[in-house]
Design a protein around this motif. Sequence first.
Motif, PDB file in Angstrom:
ATOM      1  N   ASN A  37       1.871  -1.094   6.715  1.00 25.22           N
ATOM      2  CA  ASN A  37       1.604  -2.178   5.771  1.00 25.22           C
ATOM      3  C   ASN A  37       1.532  -3.511   6.501  1.00 25.22           C
ATOM      4  N   PHE A  81       0.864  -1.180   0.000  1.00 26.88           N
ATOM      5  CA  PHE A  81       0.000   0.000   0.000  1.00 26.88           C
ATOM      6  C   PHE A  81       0.903   1.234   0.000  1.00 26.88           C
ATOM      7  N   THR A 113     -10.949  -1.234   2.469  1.00 27.56           N
ATOM      8  CA  THR A 113     -10.140  -1.149   1.258  1.00 27.56           C
ATOM      9  C   THR A 113     -10.344   0.211   0.606  1.00 27.56           C
ATOM     10  N   ILE A 149      -7.214   2.633   1.500  1.00 21.89           N
ATOM     11  CA  ILE A 149      -6.251   2.468   0.408  1.00 21.89           C
ATOM     12  C   ILE A 149      -6.673   3.210  -0.859  1.00 21.89           C
ATOM     13  N   SER A 166      -5.210  -6.301  -0.114  1.00 23.22           N
ATOM     14  CA  SER A 166      -6.041  -5.878   1.009  1.00 23.22           C
ATOM     15  C   SER A 166      -7.058  -6.959   1.367  1.00 23.22           C
TER      16      SER A 166
END
Lengths: 362, 560
Positions: A96, A88, B466, B470, B456
């Motif tokens: 992460n 990410f 997610t 993200i 994810s």
Amino acid sequence: MSKNLVLKNISKSFGSLIAVDNVNLTVAPGEFVCFLGPSGCGKTTLLRIITGFEFQTSGDISYGDKNLNNVIPQKRDFGIVFQSYALFPNMTVSQNIAFGLTMRKMPQNLLNKRVDEMLELMGLTEWKAHYPSQLSGGQQQRVALARAIAIKPNVLLLDEPLSALDAKIRVRLRAVIKRLQHELGITMIYVTHDQEEALSMADRVVVMREGQLRQVGSPWEIYKHPKTSFIAEFVGTSNFYEGHIKDSHVIYGKYSFEVSEIDKVDSEKIYLAIRPEDIEIVGTTIASDECVASNIVEVRTELVTFLGAVVSITVNLEGKEMIVDIAQKEFAKKPVKEKESLYLYFPPDAFHVYSEIFKKLI
Amino acid sequence: MTDYTVSSARMEFDKFIIPTVTIFILALLFFFMMFPLWMILKLSFFEGGELALANFTLSNFKQYFTTAYTLRSLWHSLYVSGVTTVIVTIIIFFFAYALTRTTIANKTFFRNIIMLPLVAPSIVQALALIYLFGRNGLITSHLFQTDWNIYGATGIIVSEVLYCLPHAFVILFTTLSAVDIRLDEAAESLGASPFKVFTRITLPSAKYGIISAAALTFNLTITDFGNPVVIGGNYSVLATEIYAQVTNLYRFDLGATISIILLVPSLGAFMLNYYISRKSFSMISGAARPFIPPTRRLKKILYSVYCYLIAFSIIMIFTTVIIGSFVKVWPYDWTLTLAHYSFPSIGGYSAIWTSVWISLIVGVVGSFITLVAAYAMETRQPYFKQVVYFFSVMPAAIPGLVMGLGYILAFNKPYYWFYGTPWIIVINIVICNFTLGILSSVSNLKNIDPSIEEASISLGGDTLSTFFKIIFPLSRVAFIQNFTYFFMRSMTTISAVIFLVSATVHLAAIEIIMLDNDGWTASANAMCTCIIVIVFVMLGILHLVNKWAGKTPSTEMVSG
Ligand SMILES: Nc1ncnc2c1ncn2[C@@H]1O[C@H](COP(=O)(O)OP(=O)(O)O)[C@@H](O)[C@H]1O
Ligand SMILES: [Mg+2]
């Protein structure tokens, strides 16, 4: 808590294309299995079926006594490491690694402890506050590994995790992954098209072609006893010759070879395979009675290529090219020159025989 | 082996998120786009708008087509749009050519100036032209003392040309930057004359861009309302005719009928543009910007002069309106004054504040909802992806004025509490500009590695985590760009909302028309200037925010 991952008659088609064809496989707890095969043979598809990102067209997949067919990826507890790392970008290394734990609502103090452990284990502690874009490819893939194993996955699935890295780092990370697997006893399924990677890391190699499992066995077995001519060529490499059987010998041109495996094939026409490094060099001359002993032939050398650890000699055998590899050390003792006559010995048990040959070789 | 596990209940809930979001988006588009359109269709084809076989009638159309007085608006529209399209396409082709294929200086300046019309309502051109070439125009009556003035078709055409430049430019600039310049060189080295190279190689290789730019210009011109209503005088076009029928004559049925007539050419142009740009997109993707060989001296001078002329025209429009808002009596008394900024109308400054906060809401809601819709479409397991895509692209095909009229017909009922409030304006602007928002969100999401979403999910991430942890952070630059777009459109749109302002809700862009209509031309200019300033201030702020958000983490940290 030891459970088998069982794939039963798994098939997957995309339209008319059969990407995975009736695969049966049981992966034991703590085992390191490699899916090895050329690009496009369905490795990724099979792996994605195991992760739950793709649904098999038919067949069953189970973990322990639990059928996974309808279990969503989030609930499978499988860790995944992607070729592209898939970190990410907006999170630090620590964040992460913590992501999966946060999703599991792990209490903060335990979470911090686990993240620190992972950082330590992967040698990433000093990078923990960095963002992925500040790390090298090798470091990023270590973060991806740490992130995947932080959740203590039932099975860790890796899809060509090293193929985006340089050769040197690739070899180093191989050792890292192998060590993780030993220390943590994680079940791993590792996808690669690199035979060296598969042979050096796996407990068991699964050779795939056209969606099918063609051979399953230890690296030694696969290398020493390739079941098909395709595997003999794809895993390591082999010299191939077309011949036929007569008086329990294999006739190739003017030669007649003694072959241990001769009973394995009952067709008239057969294909002989022998690995370059299984061929022995007798010398530039021989005692005249030795020639009578079968499997010694005289050839002409064409090309001598120094490759470092081995020296590769190209010779002409009945108009067909043959590669002979000898260790550099051996070569130093008995040097061979180009364009001279040379006697080779083919040990009977070094030959593999096949009734069919895969099309690319003809 | 796992100590803490992913909550099953959460995952059960998670299954419903994407379908729910998809249905919500579709419901939104149905209720606020299809339903108003349906009301227009109904009213134009059915007696009294009552859906029944017996009520079906073509009498509205018959009336429109047999009354010379109304029918002329169709011919006017086609004429004005046709001429504008030809002029804009030619002007912009050479302008874009100069910026992509020659080595003239100040390219950045030209690129910025050509985009300028986007920051103002499509009325600024007409206001300026009237000040320059109108009955009391600076150039016409003051300088040359002629009786000729620009009202009517000429005025509409000139103002539409100046309004459409940036839109057509974006398309042709992209096309011409992408087409391989080495082709030209190869032809030249084979002995082809520059003229032959131009007609045989350059023009054909840009044909999709040319058609696409032409179609877009036609669509923009035929649906524009602001410029023709101010400068058209008695020269009615479809858009002004719809407005006149509805507001002056209360003939909603005829307004609806003309809307359908307007929809035909505008939809056609839109579909042509859409079809062509899909086709050309595949041709230009991934092309690198080539090296441009030095341009011959004469050619360079001619192109520079040309570009300066166009830049000058645009700058003149803006300076005229701005200066016009600060002088006592244009063009007779040049004493500076702020008098025009004490707006005489009821709206006044409150209209500006209403516009600003509506635009802020439109910016946030529009960019958020298009990002969510794009995510629902581009996620691993989308629902009705094609359907959502189709309905998301549709708003761009529908003229704002038609949508506005549809809103009156659909929602002017006591039980739609939002009718007559600023909220209907927010919804209308978001829906009218949905297409561009969603297209840019989709292209942004396509740049995110799909493995990231899968990573994810494999770690136990649900849809919401997610998205918010993200996808959303990774889309922040695109989000700010979309916000800018929605904000700008909201501040400057006229046709989409002209039917939706009410006695209590005033908007700055609409006030310009009202002021102008009531003879307060200088104040109309002042209002226009306010909008331009606000948009510029917002662009400045967003530029700073964008710089901050676009900064990758790597630039602010030093590796140990
Ligand atoms: N989503 C998909 N749709 C259609 N075909 C696919 C899809 N994914 C993979 N394939 C096809 O399935 C075959 C196997 O692909 P893959 O599993 O990616 O192979 P590998 O990982 O061994 O290179 C290929 O022929 C590929 O083109
Ligand atoms: Mg693959």
